[in-house]
Structure formats: structure tokens, C-alpha cells
Design an enzyme around this catalytic site. Structure first.
Site, PDB file in Angstrom:
ATOM      1  CD  GLU A  62      -3.068  -0.671   0.095  1.00 46.02           C
ATOM      2  OE1 GLU A  62      -3.318   0.524  -0.133  1.00 46.02           O
ATOM      3  OE2 GLU A  62      -3.606  -1.597  -0.523  1.00 46.02           O
ATOM      4  CB  SER A  83     -49.656 -25.557  43.883  1.00 52.63           C
ATOM      5  OG  SER A  83     -50.930 -25.760  43.389  1.00 52.63           O
TER       6      SER A  83
END
Lengths: 774, 169
Positions: free
Chosen positions: A187, A467
Site C-alpha cells: 500500500e 401451588s
């Protein structure tokens, strides 16, 4: 004439000076403007770069897997954990993040990791399995046995900031030199020499572009690219190019090459994952190869470097041929420059791309649990901190249990629907598994589709508990041993209660039968409503409310008799919190999903430590838990032992609400507590009781968990007696029906049952057993 | 405070099933904590549901837990109490019902000036130490110190008395 000529020259010089003045002024003005603009850009550059902190999402980790001899763990479970950690199976493991397997013996090289209790280096371990346990653990190099080892924890999620930025930050030292060399070679070959802008490169690129009549070469330096990514949008105008150039120069002027390079490595755009942008080589390594950067091969580095030029154009998943060609070009350049030798380059060129399939991360996504983590975090951290400060969050999640839970819930609900011929998909469910003594949330399911981040029923579905509340009522009673024991006969005959305001309450049993006189433990085991209602009225609703408060219930509680039968709404998580206190022997143990939080630099920020509070005496809790053992041995929960081994010690309670709208089961065994709820989002009837619905799923789940191990500790002042259940009095060999019940010392009945003939006492069970073998 | 670990470890290793001789209604044998319990003999009483906890055989503390106890001791001696607590919590995950671990966590909390939690953790240790008079008396001594730190002198005295009773004095 000499004088005339001289005059002429002087005149012309003056004329020249006078006419060039305005141009000079203009030039000066332009220079001033440019200088001012540069100062402005300079400020921007320094502001951005100096204070630069990327928004780092929070990483959420599961519990780390502890390895020690005797630990219950199968080879398959171990392998699934390694897979979730993206450990690579190889022939010989020499590097971190690799393992090899030879039948039941694994050789693992662990990754170094910083836990909340400090750094842990890489370890080379040999782990052997036998019969679902770890049978041997040693250092693979020396062969010395190892007492305790730990894998790095599975990453189970991240909290992203609003704009979905994500990073895996790298320090320049963490990045292999070959990668940075390759990057610079491809690059920006003159990176270390130029001052931010490379005019020759620009000219070269310009010439190449002109000849090709298109943009084929960029003349941008790495510095310019960094500026482009950092500050400016992606227009391609001349003004932008000029800005970029100036800022690049300024950047180079203020900062060192290495700082710029490091920023570049973390900023460069390398791909897209839905709406999440992949910035930086660290994240890209995970995104494309599911491994940290340090574990990549040279051709994998080359691919990443090649992507810089165009992540979409060279996308290895969409355009594999282009990606491969580009990668090989990078490899060639590396070979040309002597960064790798020709043979290595040739081998690398021939290797396939080996990019992972996108979206595999989903196997580690647990949205319901992450939801709980986030809520617990929000008590101490702002949302902004949670999503941008790069926190490391260590949670209590056990991926092994979680996977099992998700599978069991989904298939369980489907089987229930099929079995009843109901429409598939209407039933919903939620479940939680916690550790009994430590109060850690090990697994959490918010619905039947675990990967779907929708309504989190485990945390937010407020449903009647029915319950499930009864153990609290019985606890209130058993805390008064002079009045109530497990043997006390309760009256299950029909009850009509008229409140002061005139309302009439006539509770009925589920089987529509009243059972006369029943011993207290059976009333709970069979979940008789009438005897429980009567008991509740005798105790006084206020005392039951007080018990519930002590047990940690913070809901609004209506102080009406119906409370006794569970006219309270709770979420599955809250139910788990309630049952935690029973299972832990009377110690309120707040449920935790998080162990610790570390800052991005690994300093500890917060610890969420184990804490307990004794809220009920252990002895009456022991009695209630015994009754809950009867629930699953002979009461409403006995379907458990149709599948689970008889010698597993389990206690639990079923819960069913009116019209069967909710099916609950809460149960604990060994060090595991599980709560399962089934219901419908539209609140219609499920057609399931606690026993025919939630219990089945709980049962399947705990079957996979394996032998729970030792049962509950006996409380200190407890003694056992043989009792005749019909009368609640002392029994002996003359009685047909005998149960051994625990009593708080001094509270056992002293009277003999009629059936007790006063004969010799029942043989000591141990002696009886020994006799069998003599 | 963790200086007694070697002694305790020794005691753990040589202590077998400590119980009263089997009475008419056999109390379940106490556990000493352990990782891999061996199968125990299951006495069966005719005609009744066996709902008693299965009496475990002799168990010993696993080497992993012993290693963590040692680590916690080092950390505490170096003043890193938070790390010591983390090591003990890790040990508790491995052997959740080992009363010794809860006891040591309680001592660390006391050293961290959290007397309230120290008392609770010692009470928790007691709840797991049925029949183990040595451990219980140590717990009560710690509870006494914690109560003293909280200013509850009467409570501290009561705890001391419990400790002495357990020690047979």
C-alpha cells in the site's frame, strides 16, 4: 542620449513594481487564508488523534471451564466447549488455540487470557476422560499431574454502541512484523520515508490512471488513508483530496510513524457484517477466520492485506477467485521483497482461502441471558459506558447447560403439543437453572426459540404461581414446631370461609375430592388446596406474608386468603429466587448473572461477590424440603421417577393455575435448581398441569445434567421417627404403613399409634440390611 | 487467619465418617465435603419411602480445592483479599457444600471489614457442618468476632458460649 535612456529605464522599473503590487497582496492574502485553514485543520487532527478512543463494545464471557480430576464432564462436552472457543483441531498441538484428540485423550494448548483474578498464561495440557468424568489431567510437556486448570471463557455476546462500531484493538507489538511489512509493501512502500504525502507516488498513480483512462492506482499513503477513514466522508472530490493531503502532513508532523501505523491497523475498513462495519485487522481476523490475529497463517495475513484495496470487491466469500488472486499477488510481493522465502510463498499460494462461513457466531448468542446481564449492569453503569468503554464482563453462564436447556425446552414443547394433538407453536415456555449454594444463574431461556431476542418471559412474564407458593405456607407452620410437624394431621374436609366483607371463599381440591384428615407432609405432597387453605387461615395471612417477605419476595401481595393458593404473579426468575432460599437451607442468596467487570485495560472495575443472608432457621426449611421430596416420590410430582433414577435425591413442587393457564415446576437436586414455566402468550388454557407439562421438561433437562450427587445436609437439631401416617403418631413393627419423618428435636409425637402393639422397636434399618447378607 | 489451613487439611484427610453410633432412627451420616462420592450402602426400611438423604461414604477434599485453598492463603497473606475471596468462590463452585470453604470466605470478609457478611457466611458453614463439632466451634468463634466488630457484645458472648459447649468445655 544617455540621460534620456536612464530616465526611461527608471520609469519602466517603477511601472513594473506598481503594477505587480495587487498580485502580491492577493498572494499574501491567499497564504494567510491557507495558514489559517491549516491551523484549523491542525486543531481537528490533534483533537481527534490525541483523545482518540475508539468506541469499544463490551465483551460478555461465559464462566470459564475449570478442569480437574473427578469433574463431571464428557469428552463430547469438552469438545463442544473447544469448538465454541474456536480452537482448531490439528494433528499435533503446538500453538495456543489448537488441540488434538486421540480417542478419549485430548492435548490442548490453551490461549493466554486475563481473568478477573489475574493473568493466566498459555498451558499445554493432556486431559483424559472416562465415564463422563475427567480421569486424568497433566502437563503435556513434563507429564506432571495438574490439580486445576482453566480454559479461556467462551465469548457469548457483545454490547454494541448505537452505531454498531466494533473493534478488537491491537497494539503494534501484537501485530506480526510480516503483516505490517506486507501492508507497507503493497500500500505504501515509502511509508517510513515520506512526510505524509508522497508526491512521486501521486504522479505515478496519476500517470497510470491517465493511461488506463480510469482509477487503477491510488497514490495515497497509509497516512492519507488513515485520515480518510478517520475524519472525512468518502466523497472523492478535489477539495477532499487537498484536505486529506494537508491533514496527512499535519498528522506526520505531530505523531510518530509507529503511532500512525498502529492507528491505521485498527481503523482500516476491511468488510461488512450486516450493519456492523469491520474496522481493523484485529476484528477482521475474527470475522474472516474466527481466530485472533496471532493465530493466522501467512496466506491469511496476505488476504487481509489484500483486502485493504477493496473489501467489497475482493470479498473472499462473494468473490473467492478475485480474493485468491489478490492474496497471491500480495504473497508474490512479499516473496520479491524477501519477507518470506520462495518455497513458503509457493506453498501459501496453493492453499485454499479457508475463510469461515459468515454468521457462525450465532451458536454463541444467548439473547435472553444477555438481557439479564444488561439489566444487572444498568444498576451500576450508564448505557453509554456499557457499550463504548470496552468492558470485559465475566458472567455465570454455563454454555453446556444452556445448550442443553435450549434444546430440551424447544423439543419438549413440541412433543407436548404433538402428544395432545394441539396446534404446533402456541405453547410458550421459560426456564432458569441456578447453582443452589452459590446463587449463580447458569442457564436462562426466555422462550421456545432461544436465538430470538423477543419477549423475555423468564424475566418479564408475570404469571400466577398457584401451588408454587404452598411451601411458604407450610414453612410458616413448621416454624412453630409445638403446633405443627410433618406428622400433624390437617383437616381436608370441605371449607367455606366468609370474609369480613361478606365474600365467600370455597376452595376445592384439584381432584374434587376432600381427603379428611391428612398428615401435613402429604397435604403438601399432593397439593391439597382445602387443607392448605385451612392451614393458612389458622396461621393468619399476615404471618404468611411475613414469611414471603423474609424469603425475598418483593411483589405486591394481596393479604387475602387466596394468597395461600398462589394468587400472586411472579416471573420465572422471581420464582427461582424464592426456591433458592429453600434449596440453600434457609439462606437468601441473591441470584447473580455477573461475577466481575474489567475495564478495557484489564483493571478490575467491579466484583459481584457471593453473599448470603440467613433468613429462616435451617431446621424448618429441612422439614419443608423433606415434604418436597415426598412431592416427587409419591405426590403430584411422582412422574419424575418414571424417568429419573430412584436413587437421585430430588425435591420440588408442581404448580397449576386456574383453567390450566400456567404449568409450573420448581425443583432442586444436588447443586442445581431449575424452574420451568409453560403457558401461552394469549393466556389461554394450555391443557397442562404442572405435572403433565413443566415437570416433563424439567425431568428431561435434569436427566441430561447427570447424577446430582449428594443430597441435602441434615440440619443440626433434627431427629427421625417412625410414624403411622393415618394417625400421625409413633409407629412400630405392628403397623402396616410406616414412614420415617424428621422432626425438630422435642417436637415429635410422644404417643403411640393404635396399631403400635408396644412390641420391640423396629429394627435399626442398617441392622436389617446387614441381616439380609448374613 | 488462614494459617490454620495445613492443620485443617490434615484433619480433613484423616477424619473419617464422624457420627454418633447408629441409633434407632439412623441419622444420615455427615459429609466432610468431597468431589466424587462413592456409592453408599442404602438401608431400606420396609414399607416407607426412603426420603432421607443418602448417607455418603467417606469423602476427601479434591486436590483442586486444596490447591485453591493454598492459593487463597498466599493471596490473603500478601494482602490481596479480593483475590483470596475469588479463589475461595472458585473452590466453592467445585465443592459447594464444603463447610471449610465457607468458613475461610467468612474470615476473608471479616478481614475486609465486612463483619455482617462474615457472620452470615459462618452461619452458612454451620448449616453444612452438621455433626462436625470442630468446624462448628470455629464458626461460632468467628461469629463471635464478627458480632463484636458490629458492636453486639451480648451476641458475641452467646456465640463464644456455643463455641465452648461444642468444644466440651
Amino acid at each position: 542620449m544617455a540621460r534620456g535612456r536612464k530616465r526611461g529605464r527608471r520609469k519602466s522599473r517603477r511601472k513594473v513594481v506598481r503594477s505587480s503590487f495587487p498580485w502580491l497582496r492577493l498572494l499574501l492574502l491567499l497564504c494567510l487564508l491557507l495558514a489559517g485553514y491549516t491551523v484549523y485543520l491542525d486543531l481537528q487532527v490533534r483533537q481527534q488523534f490525541d483523545g482518540k478512543r475508539w468506541s469499544l463494545p463490551a465483551r460478555v464471557y461465559a464462566r470459564p471451564l475449570d478442569l480437574y480430576v473427578g469433574r463431571e464432564l464428557s469428552a463430547d462436552q469438552f469438545q463442544s466447549e473447544l469448538r465454541a472457543l474456536y480452537y482448531r483441531p490439528v494433528k499435533t498441538a503446538t500453538q495456543p488455540g489448537r488441540f488434538s484428540k486421540n480417542r478419549n485423550v485430548f492435548h490442548v494448548v490453551t490461549r493466554p487470557f486475563t481473568f478477573w483474578d489475574g493473568e493466566q498464561g498459555s498451558a499445554s495440557l493432556r486431559v483424559s476422560f472416562s465415564g463422563n468424568r475427567i480421569s486424568a489431567l497433566s502437563d503435556a510437556g513434563s507429564g506432571r499431574p495438574v490439580n486445576l486448570a482453566r480454559l479461556d471463557p467462551v465469548l457469548v455476546g457483545s454490547f454494541y454502541p448505537a452505531h454498531n462500531e466494533d473493534r478488537v484493538l491491537l497494539k503494534l507489538d501484537d501485530v506480526p512484523v510480516s503483516l505490517t511489512d506486507a501492508l507497507i509493501a503493497i500500500e505504501d512502500r515509502g511509508f517510513y520515508k515520506h512526510h505524509g504525502v508522497a508526491p512521486l507516488a501521486i504522479l505515478r498513480a496519476f500517470w497510470a490512471n491517465v493511461r488506463a483512462r480510469g482509477v487503477v492506482q491510488g497514490g495515497s499513503t497509509l497516512t492519507q488513508q488513515l485520515v480518510k477513514n478517520f475524519f472525512l466522508s468518502s466523497e472523492r472530490t478535489l477539495t477532499r483530496k487537498i484536505n486529506e493531503a494537508i491533514m496527512a502532513l499535519l498528522l506526520e508532523w505531530h505523531y510518530e510513524k509507529d503511532e500512525i501505523l498502529e492507528a491505521y491497523l485498527n481503523e482500516v475498513y476491511l468488510g461488512q457484517d450486516g450493519n456492523r462495519a469491520i474496522h481493523g485487522f484485529g476484528l477482521a481476523s475474527h470475522f474472516y477466520f474466527e481466530k485472533p490475529l496471532a493465530e493466522l497463517n501467512v496466506e491469511q495475513y496476505a488476504l487481509l492485506v489484500g483486502l485493504v484495496k477493496g473489501p467489497s470487491y475482493y470479498n473472499p466469500r462473494r468473490h473467492p477467485e478475485r480474493a485468491r488472486a489478490r492474496r497471491n499477488l500480495v504473497l508474490d510481493v512479499m516473496a520479491d521483497l524477501g519477507l518470506i522465502d520462495r518455497d513458503a510463498a509457493e506453498r501459501a499460494r496453493n492453499r485454499p482461502l479457508e475463510v469461515s462461513k459468515q454468521g457462525r457466531k450465532a451458536i454463541n448468542t444467548f439473547p435472553a441471558f444477555l438481557d439479564l446481564v444488561r439489566r444487572q449492569l444498568q444498576r451500576d453503569y450508564r448505557d453509554e459506558d456499557i457499550t463504548t468503554e470496552g468492558l470485559a464482563i465475566f458472567t455465570t453462564l454455563d454454555p453446556q447447560l444452556q445448550w442443553q436447556l435450549e434444546q430440551t425446552l424447544a423439543s419438549g414443547l413440541q412433543n407436548l403439543e404433538k402428544g395432545r394433538g394441539s396446534e404446533i407453536g402456541k405453547l410458550q415456555g421459560a426456564a432458569i437453572v441456578t447453582s443452589v449454594q452459590g446463587g449463580e444463574v447458569l442457564a436462562l431461556a426466555g422462550g421456545r426459540e432461544p436465538k430470538f431476542a423477543g419477549f423475555n418471559r423468564a424475566l418479564d412474564a408475570q404469571r400466577q404461581v398457584g401451588s408454587l407458593l404452598k411451601p411458604a405456607v407450610y414453612l410458616t407452620a413448621l416454624e412453630q414446631p409445638q403446633r405443627y410437624t410433618l406428622a400433624t394431621l390437617l383437616d381436608d374436609s370441605p371449607l367455606t370461609f366468609t370474609a369480613r366483607n361478606g365474600t365467600v371463599w370455597k376452595p376445592g381440591n384439584y381432584d374434587r375430592v376432600s381427603h379428611g384428615k391428612v398428615p401435613l407432609y402429604q397435604a403438601l405432597a399432593h397439593s391439597y388446596n382445602i387443607s392448605t387453605a385451612r392451614l393458612g387461615l389458622d396461621l393468619g395471612i399476615d404471618s404468611i406474608v411475613a414469611t414471603l417477605r423474609r424469603l425475598g419476595v418483593e411483589q405486591r401481595l394481596n393479604p387475602y386468603p387466596s394468597l395461600v393458593l398462589g394468587a400472586v404473579e411472579m416471573s420465572p426468575l422471581q420464582v427461582a429466587g424464592l426456591y433458592q432460599t429453600f434449596a440453600s437451607g434457609g439462606f437468601l442468596t441473591p441470584l447473580r448473572a455477573i461475577n466481575a467487570v474489567l475495564a478495557a485495560d484489564k483493571t478490575p472495575l467491579q466484583r459481584y461477590s457471593l453473599s448470603v443472608r440467613a433468613v429462616v432457621d435451617p431446621a424448618p426449611v429441612y422439614l419443608v424440603n423433606t415434604a418436597m421430596r415426598y412431592v416427587v416420590r409419591e405426590g403430584t410430582g411422582r412422574a419424575l421417577y418414571q424417568v429419573l433414577p430412584e436413587d437421585w435425591d430430588i425435591a420440588g413442587k408442581t404448580g397449576t393455575t386456574d383453567d390450566l393457564r400456567d404449568s409450573w415446576f420448581a425443583g432442586f437436586s444436588g447443586d442445581r435448581l431449575g424452574v420451568v414455566w409453560i403457558g401461552r402468550d394469549d393466556n389461554a388454557s394450555t391443557g397442562l398441569t404442572g405435572s403433565t407439562g413443566a415437570l416433563r421438561i424439567w425431568r428431561d433437562l435434569f436427566r441430561h445434567f447427570g447424577n446430582p450427587g449428594m443430597g441435602q445436609s441434615v440440619a443440626e437439631n433434627i431427629e427421625y421417627r417412625d410414624i403411622d401416617p393415618a394417625t400421625g403418631l409413633l409407629a412400630d413393627a405392628g403397623c402396616e404403613d410406616v414412614v420415617q419423618l424428621p422432626f425438630i428435636v422435642g417436637s415429635a409425637p410422644s404417643e403411640n399409634a393404635p396399631c403400635a402393639r408396644g412390641e420391640q422397636p423396629l429394627p435399626n434399618p442398617v441392622d436389617w440390611f446387614k441381616e439380609l447378607f448374613q | 487467619m488462614l494459617a490454620g489451613i495445613p492443620v485443617i487439611l490434615l484433619l480433613l484427610l484423616i477424619q473419617g465418617c464422624s457420627t454418633a453410633p447408629p441409633a434407632r432412627y439412623p441419622p444420615p451420616v455427615v459429609e466432610q465435603g468431597g468431589a466424587a462420592p462413592e456409592e453408599a450402602v442404602r438401608p431400606v426400611v420396609p414399607g416407607s419411602i426412603q426420603t432421607q438423604p443418602v448417607p455418603p461414604a467417606v469423602t476427601t477434599t479434591s486436590p483442586a480445592v486444596i490447591a485453591l485453598l493454598g492459593q487463597a492463603e498466599n493471596q490473603a497473606n500478601n494482602g490481596d483479599l479480593a483475590a483470596a475471596a475469588a479463589s475461595l468462590e472458585r473452590a466453592i463452585r467445585i465443592e459447594p457444600r464444603n463447610p471449610l470453604l465457607w468458613y475461610h470466605l467468612a474470615t476473608v470478609r471479616l478481614a475486609q471489614q465486612d463483619a455482617g457478611q462474615a457472620e452470615q457466611l459462618a452461619a452458612k458453614s454451620n448449616s453444612l457442618a452438621a455433626g462436625n463439632r470442630v468446624q462448628q466451634s470455629r464458626n461460632w468463634r468467628l461469629i463471635a468476632r464478627a458480632r463484636q466488630a458490629l458492636g453486639d457484645t451480648t451476641g458475641a458472648g452467646a456465640a463464644e458460649r456455643r463455641a465452648r459447649e461444642l468444644e466440651g468445655r
